[in-house]
Each structure stands twice: as C-alpha cells, then as structure tokens.
Scaffold this motif. Structure first.
Motif, PDB file in Angstrom:
ATOM      1  N   ASN A  27       0.815  -1.219   0.000  1.00 39.70           N
ATOM      2  CA  ASN A  27       0.000   0.000   0.000  1.00 39.70           C
ATOM      3  C   ASN A  27       0.850   1.272   0.000  1.00 39.70           C
ATOM      4  OD1 ASN A  27      -2.536   1.231  -0.095  1.00 39.70           O
ATOM      5  ND2 ASN A  27      -2.588   1.547   2.120  1.00 39.70           N
ATOM      6  N   ILE A  28       1.930   1.253  -0.785  1.00 44.54           N
ATOM      7  CA  ILE A  28       2.768   2.452  -0.875  1.00 44.54           C
ATOM      8  C   ILE A  28       2.716   3.071  -2.274  1.00 44.54           C
ATOM      9  CG2 ILE A  28       4.326   1.672   0.946  1.00 44.54           C
ATOM     10  CD1 ILE A  28       6.397   1.066  -1.259  1.00 44.54           C
ATOM     11  N   ILE A  29       1.855   2.523  -3.157  1.00 47.90           N
ATOM     12  CA  ILE A  29       1.655   3.162  -4.460  1.00 47.90           C
ATOM     13  C   ILE A  29       0.768   4.385  -4.244  1.00 47.90           C
ATOM     14  CG2 ILE A  29       0.678   2.927  -6.769  1.00 47.90           C
ATOM     15  CD1 ILE A  29       3.168   1.311  -6.433  1.00 47.90           C
ATOM     16  N   PRO A  30       1.240   5.579  -4.541  1.00 47.04           N
ATOM     17  CA  PRO A  30       0.420   6.773  -4.305  1.00 47.04           C
ATOM     18  C   PRO A  30      -0.793   6.815  -5.225  1.00 47.04           C
ATOM     19  CG  PRO A  30       2.433   7.354  -5.492  1.00 47.04           C
ATOM     20  CD  PRO A  30       2.568   5.916  -5.109  1.00 47.04           C
ATOM     21  N   ASP A  31      -1.830   7.491  -4.772  1.00 46.61           N
ATOM     22  CA  ASP A  31      -3.048   7.655  -5.566  1.00 46.61           C
ATOM     23  C   ASP A  31      -3.467   9.118  -5.501  1.00 46.61           C
ATOM     24  OD1 ASP A  31      -5.388   7.483  -6.939  1.00 46.61           O
ATOM     25  OD2 ASP A  31      -6.467   6.303  -5.437  1.00 46.61           O
ATOM     26  N   ILE A  32      -3.289   9.825  -6.606  1.00 51.08           N
ATOM     27  CA  ILE A  32      -3.645  11.245  -6.637  1.00 51.08           C
ATOM     28  C   ILE A  32      -4.938  11.473  -7.418  1.00 51.08           C
ATOM     29  CG2 ILE A  32      -1.226  11.941  -6.436  1.00 51.08           C
ATOM     30  CD1 ILE A  32      -1.324  12.619  -9.452  1.00 51.08           C
TER      31      ILE A  32
END
Length: 421
Positions: A27-32
C-alpha cells in the motif's frame, strides 16, 4: 560489446511487475486521482446519485430508525423538508455527507434512546485528502454550512463567495509551493487536484445563484486545465528523483559471530542493590535519639553526601569485580545468549532484503533478486507504472468539459425533498 553490456542491465518485465506488486501489496503506491464520490456528485448524475443514496439508507433502517433519521435531517435543514438546488453540485455533495453522518448517529444510538444528537464531528479525511490541511479544512467547513443555509439564496451566495475567495487564494499558494518551493509530493498533488475540482463547482454554483458571470467559470476551468498539465510534469520529475530501489542480495554464507565473553555481563542491577543497602545503612547511622525538630537540613545533607560517596565508590568497585569474574548465574547467561542470537537473526534477515522507496514515508523491504546494475532502469519503469496507475486521463477530462455538458451543469436546478413516512 557495449550494447551487450547494456542489455545485461535491462530488467525483465517480470522483475518490474514483481516489484510493482510488492509496492502495491504494501500500500505504498500513491493515488492522486479524484475521489469517485466527488466526481459523481459534481456531475450531471448528482440528483440521481443522491436519491439512490437516500433510498438505500432508508431501506437499511427499521421504522423507528427511519423516523429518527428524518428528524435528524430536518433539524439540520432548519425544519424544512425541501432543499433548494439540493440535487446538484456542491449542495448535493453536502447533503450526501449529511445523510451518511446522521445515519451513523442513528445506528450508533439505537432506536430505544430518546432524542438524536445531530452534532457532527469532523472526519480525518475528506475526498481522499486530510481535512486538517488548509484545502481540506476550507472544503469541509463550507460543506458543513450548506445544509443550514441552502434555502436562503442571499446567505448562500454570500457564504459561497467568501469560501470561493479563500479556496482560490489557498490553491494559488499551494500551486506556488509545489512548483517553485520544491514542496511537491503525492499528498500535495491530490490536495490541489481535489481543491481545484471543488473550486470549479463552487464557481458553477455561483452562476446558478446569479452571483458571477458565466465567463468567470470558463476562465477558471481553462486555468485549472493548464495548471494540471504542468503539475503532472512536475510530479513525474518528482517521482524520478525519489524512487530508489536496491536488489535483494543472493544467498551468502553468514559471517561468523564472535561470542561475547562471560566477563561482559551487565551488573547494573547489582550496583543498584549495593547502593540501596548503603542508603539504608547510612540513614540508620542517624542518632535515634535525635528528635524530629533536631533532625534538620544539616543531618540530611551530611547523610545524603555519605550515601552518594558510598554509591559511587562501591558501585564502581562492584562493576569492576563482576566485569572480571563474570556472572555465575546460568539463567542469566542463557537470557543473554538468546537476546544476542535474536538480535543477530534480525540483522541477518535485514541484510538479505532489498529496499524500494517511492517517496519519503513510502518504502518497503523486498526479496526480489536481480543484477544491481538494473536498478536505475527499474526505477524509471516504476515511475511510468505509477503514473499510468493514476488514471490521469479521467482527471484531465474533469476540466475538459464539453461545451454542451458545461452549459447543462450551469442550468441544473434540481431541488431535493425529504420523504416522510
């Protein structure tokens, strides 16, 4: 030969995919990306979405809960069952939040308790961003006010104009910090994107209220479309700079560990016990015939000084004796051996792992093995994988509103009415 050398340092697609999966699972993939709730209610489908949510919440409640739900909503709406423009844009978004909050209160309190507290607490996050951030706070505060003022067009226009100006200034400042002051991050990108989308629809609602001309909304939309393109370029460069990856080393023979000598036993507890006994001994030297009145500060100071000297001297002597002789307690020796072994095992395990860093605060250890020279190419491949995962096309389309849709948004006037059972 040079080409062959370079080809050896190109990672396989499987390696890149495995590392991307490791980051995703951690859960370290960023989501913008824009929050789906935000995009749903700031669209032509807002009225239908609000009706669906309202009906769903009512169906999930008992009759008593439905009555409390209606009572709570009516209280928040100033006793009215009808909300002007309640089914469109920012007003629909505010009602959606209100429905969820009152429904949670009804379920939490139960149908047997009298009365319903309609006090609303601030959520930690709103539409994917922190509600304690300046942009998040402005959005949350404005939405919190809407249910109570939506039916007063003049009050609604004044309040919207005020929060519009606050949000506009904050978005300008936020943009400058990201582009000129090196404050770029995934969190700041999502804050700006959410704030810009919300601000655009605040301006659209002002057109509905006849507070601003249509042209101001169109110019704002074009400004945010241009700003987003520049920020995406800056964000991509930011990821290229921050993503770092080191391979997990292959199997290797552990380094032999030098056992600690038995003479290195910690004897702080023995020293403390010695000081404690001296402390009791020195206090006992005070003349028992000394009355409370004569047992003055001088006696205490002399006794304390003697205790201190005794602790320091005797404590040092005890430590020296134990350091040379060691501990004869088998249980203590076993505990020390176990602690040292555990610490060594952790260090050995850590040395067998690689590291993947996406940005500050987002990193994970991994056991993916590859040639160390492949890391730079892996980092660049991960940048593109992360950018592609953001669904930026949908974010851009939010500001690329076709003219027909844009004017349909401006003409939206759907009211919302509570259904009483």
């Amino acid at each position: 030969m040079i080409l062959m050398g370079r080809s050896l340092c190109l990672p396989s697609p499987a390696t890149v995919q495995e590392l991307f999966s490791v980051a995703r699972d951690a859960n370290i993939i960023p989501d913008i990306s824009l929050d789906p709730v935000l995009t749903t209610f700031l669209s032509l489908d807002s009225s239908a979405a609000l009706q669906h949510q309202y009906a769903f919440l009512q169906r999930s409640m008992s009759r008593e809960q439905q009555a409390q739900f209606s009572l709570g909503l009516s209280g928040e709406l100033g006793g009215s069952s009808r909300v002007t423009c309640g089914g469109v844009g920012v007003v629909a978004l505010a009602l959606s939040m209100l429905f969820d909050q009152v429904a949670q209160q009804v379920r939490a309190q139960g149908s047997t308790e009298g009365g319903l507290s309609t006090q609303r607490s601030q959520a930690k996050r709103i539409f994917g961003i922190s509600s304690s951030s300046r942009i998040g706070w402005i959005i949350h505060s404005y939405l919190h006010l809407i249910p109570g003022i939506a039916n007063d067009q003049e009050k609604m226009a004044e309040t919207t104009e005020l929060y519009d100006s606050w949000l506009k200034l904050e978005l300008i400042d936020h943009y400058e910090r990201m582009t000129n002051k090196k404050r770029m991050s995934s969190e700041s990108m999502q804050q700006w994107l959410t704030g810009a989308a919300f601000h655009l629809h605040m301006r659209i609602h002002q057109v509905r209220l006849h507070s601003v001309p249509v042209g101001s909304t169109e110019s704002l939309r074009l400004s945010y479309k241009t700003g987003l393109s520049r920020l995406v370029q800056g964000y991509t460069a930011y990821l290229r700079k921050n993503i770092q990856e080191t391979a997990a080393p292959g199997p290797h023979k552990p380094k032999p560990r030098t056992a600690d000598g038995p003479g290195q036993t910690n004897t702080s507890s023995v020293t403390n016990m010695t000081c404690s006994s001296n402390h009791l001994f020195n206090i006992s030297q005070v003349n028992p015939s000394t009355s409370t009145d004569t047992f003055n500060e001088t006696n205490i100071i002399n006794s304390t000084a003697e205790i201190s000297r005794s602790c320091k001297t005797h404590g040092s002597r005890e430590f020296g004796v134990n350091a040379s002789k060691g501990s004869d307690d088998p249980a203590e020796m076993n505990r020390n051996t176990l602690n040292n072994s555990t610490e060594y095992s952790r260090e050995e395990e850590a040395s067998m792992l690689g590291l993947l860093v996406i940005e500050p605060g987002r990193n994970v250890s991994h056991n993916v093995q590859h040639h160390p020279c492949e890391s730079p190419a892996i980092q660049q491949a991960l940048v593109m994988r992360i950018i592609n995962a953001q669904d930026l096309e949908r974010n851009r389309n939010f500001f690329l509103i076709p003219e027909k849709v844009f004017h349909s948004l401006l003409r939206q006037r759907n009211d919302f009415e509570l259904k009483t059972n």
